[in-house]
Design an enzyme around this catalytic site. Structure first.
Site, short mmCIF file in Angstrom:
data_model
loop_
_atom_site.label_atom_id
_atom_site.label_comp_id
_atom_site.label_asym_id
_atom_site.label_seq_id
_atom_site.Cartn_x
_atom_site.Cartn_y
_atom_site.Cartn_z
N ASP A 192 0.86 -1.18 0.00
CA ASP A 192 0.00 0.00 0.00
C ASP A 192 0.91 1.24 0.00
O ASP A 192 1.71 1.43 0.93
CB ASP A 192 -0.90 0.03 1.24
CG ASP A 192 -1.93 -1.09 1.23
OD1 ASP A 192 -2.11 -1.71 0.18
OD2 ASP A 192 -2.55 -1.33 2.28
N ASP A 221 -14.45 -5.84 -2.20
CA ASP A 221 -14.19 -5.45 -0.81
C ASP A 221 -15.47 -5.59 0.03
O ASP A 221 -16.19 -4.61 0.24
CB ASP A 221 -13.71 -4.00 -0.76
CG ASP A 221 -12.38 -3.81 -1.46
OD1 ASP A 221 -11.35 -4.13 -0.86
OD2 ASP A 221 -12.38 -3.36 -2.62
#
Length: 564
Positions: free
Chosen positions: A279, A419
């Site tokens: 990330d 998600d």
């Protein structure tokens, strides 16, 4: 679908307007009265003049930066084909075919390069075709066809049959079986190489003298061909780590100059993939750093509330490549909207990382329509295309960039990132979406759960479940699903086995398990209890709590095949 750029999409749940996703398939395809003429092939020795220049046939259909980087890494310069004469004058020619069969043949025929390519190969000049660069040598393809090929090798390129339980596309690291003296494949027996394709050519009596290796994936298909100085491979050597570099080195150098050999391996089938995820965002000082959140929260719980800093993205990517990661994924979680497209910081991360990392790279986040500080507007497709040119093999796009996926959906190469979060129920009939009974009851004793899809970084729930979305995107042509779980993210307690089993049992495309890994046993659990093809982790790798090699050694010990 052959080596088309992958698009990973964080897709907003479909509404009635989602018909915009359905693509027009108006392609210039040769459909009628195909007549094939297989060319006679005479083998002669080609002189090696020691030139350090490789001619690259890049016809403009997609990203070949990885091939360029590998060639330069091995010490060679590149000359791009501009005219058919450039093909005929080449000392060594590499054809990294990308995109769709019909579109590639259109370009080759319209530019006169098809005839030049056939002449070059018929004269036994040093040639290496990669992926689609192998398939185009055959008589025809069934991909949106039949479509006529170059006709140099007898046979028809057809689609894998998923009815026997094998997932299509064929994505990942698989073993090859050498069938004869292959030249460039010497010493890679027992090693895994990286494949990504939905179509393949099959062995037959008519093409048997061409075949140098095969691969078993439902069918025993052709993995490579060789005749004289002509080679072609269905897999991607430029994405196959040191083994792939060894193959390219043997093509580029004379045999006597090759001294490095890969370590002896025992690959026998498709390996389970271990993926490192980074990330990436700016910290409060404006520096790009690798971070990791807990349920998507990336700030330290301190008075300063600073962004968690776990290292520099390019350095970490290089380290994970050395550690044995099968793929590396960058997720850009900072929106850069003031930069001109070519100056976006993540593009430079990709360019730098791809120079020394020879496994698949994924990038996601920030791929959407935007207007920079100078008032220049960019479409999401322009942004995605720039990421591909900068070195991405797969691209993850957001829910507001669905139109970018349309350019790739027809290839069957869309990877969809989902998600979801758990919503507990006392009665499965409370929702229209699929609910399942759980092993551990919810906080109020609920025995059922449904997995609600979210958008906007998990902040907004949508009225569709992960099961329904997975089935829908598969029907629309998705090639792979990245399955996250907000409840498990950063917790280190293991993957959500019930979610992953639910989705991986529902679709016939590969599923990547994500969120929750905290120990090596969590990887073996997800691979033994579900049909996941790969497992992704971030924080445990960044914090050096669990090394990638430890994960693979554990999986190998419990007899789960991995690339070592």
């Amino acid at each position: 679908m052959e080596a088309a750029p992958f698009v990973s999409a964080k897709v907003q749940p479909f509404r009635s307007s989602s018909s915009a996703l359905l693509l027009s398939r108006n392609e210039n395809i040769y459909r009628k009265n195909l007549k094939f003429k297989t060319r006679n092939f005479s083998v002669r020795a080609a002189a090696n003049d020691g030139s350090s220049v490789v001619t690259l046939l890049d016809y403009g259909a997609g990203n070949v930066r990885s091939v360029r980087n590998a060639i330069r890494f091995l010490g060679y310069d590149i000359k791009d084909v501009q005219t058919p004469e450039d093909i005929l004058n080449a000392n060594r020619l590499i054809f990294p075919g990308v995109g769709a069969f019909a579109a590639a043949m259109d370009v080759l025929n319209q530019t006169g390069m098809a005839e030049a390519l056939c002449t070059y190969i018929e004269n036994d000049r040093p040639f290496l075709g990669i992926c689609l660069g192998l398939q185009l040598l055959f008589e025809s393809s069934e991909e949106n066809g039949p479509v006529k090929g170059l006709g140099l090798i007898p046979g028809v390129v057809g689609r894998f049959d998923s009815s026997s339980g094998f997932r299509v596309p064929h994505i990942g690291w698989n073993a090859v079986q050498i069938t004869k003296d292959s030249g460039i494949l010497d010493d890679i027996g027992g090693c895994h190489v990286y494949f990504v394709h939905s179509y393949r050519a099959m062995p037959s009596n008519a093409n048997n003298d061409w075949i140098s290796s095969t691969c078993d994936y439902g069918d025993n298909f052709i993995a490579s061909i060789r005749k004289g100085n002509v080679h072609a491979v269905q897999f991607h050597p430029e994405k196959s780590g040191n083994v792939g570099l060894s193959i390219l080195r043997r093509f580029l150098y004379s045999k006597s100059d090759v001294t490095e050999q890969p370590a002896e391996r025992k690959a026998s089938k498709l390996a389970k993939r271990v993926i490192a995820c980074l990330d990436v965002r700016t910290n409060d000082k404006g520096d790009l750093v690798v971070t990791k959140g807990d349920q998507y929260d990336v700030r330290e719980h301190t008075k300063e509330n600073e962004v968690r800093n776990l290292g520099k993205p390019v350095e970490l990517a290089g380290q994970y490549y050395k550690d044995g990661a099968d793929e590396i994924s960058f997720l850009n979680i900072t929106g850069f909207r003031d930069f001109p497209l070519g100056d976006l910081p993540m593009l430079q991360v990709l360019r730098n990382a791809s120079e020394n990392v020879f496994v698949p790279l994924t990038v996601g986040g920030g791929i959407r329509d935007f207007t920079d500080g100078n008032g220049r507007h960019y479409s999401s497709l322009e942004v995605a295309s720039e990421y591909f040119r900068s070195g991405a093999d797969k691209v993850s796009i957001g829910s507001d960039a669905v139109y970018a996926a349309e350019a790739y959906l027809k290839t069957g190469a869309v990877v969809v990132s989902i998600d979801p979060r758990r919503v507990y129920l006392k009665d499965p009939n409370e929702v229209e979406c699929k609910a399942i009974k759980v092993m551990i009851p919810g906080p109020n004793g609920e025995e059922y759960v449904w997995y609600q899809c979210t958008v906007n970084g998990g902040r907004e729930g949508r009225p569709i479940g992960a099961y329904e979305l997975a089935k829908a995107v598969e029907d629309l042509g998705a090639g792979e699903i990245l399955l996250n779980c907000i409840d498990c993210d950063g917790q280190g307690t293991g993957f959500d086995i019930e979610l992953i089993k639910l989705v991986s049992d529902a679709v016939t495309i590969p599923v990547i398990a994500s969120s929750g890994a905290g120990a090596v046993e969590h990887f073996s659990e997800v691979f033994t209890k579900t049909n996941a093809s790969a497992a992704l982790a971030a924080g445990i790798f960044h914090r050096k709590e669990v090394p990638i090699q430890s994960v693979k050694e554990h999986l190998s010990k419990v007899e789960i095949e991995v690339r070592m």
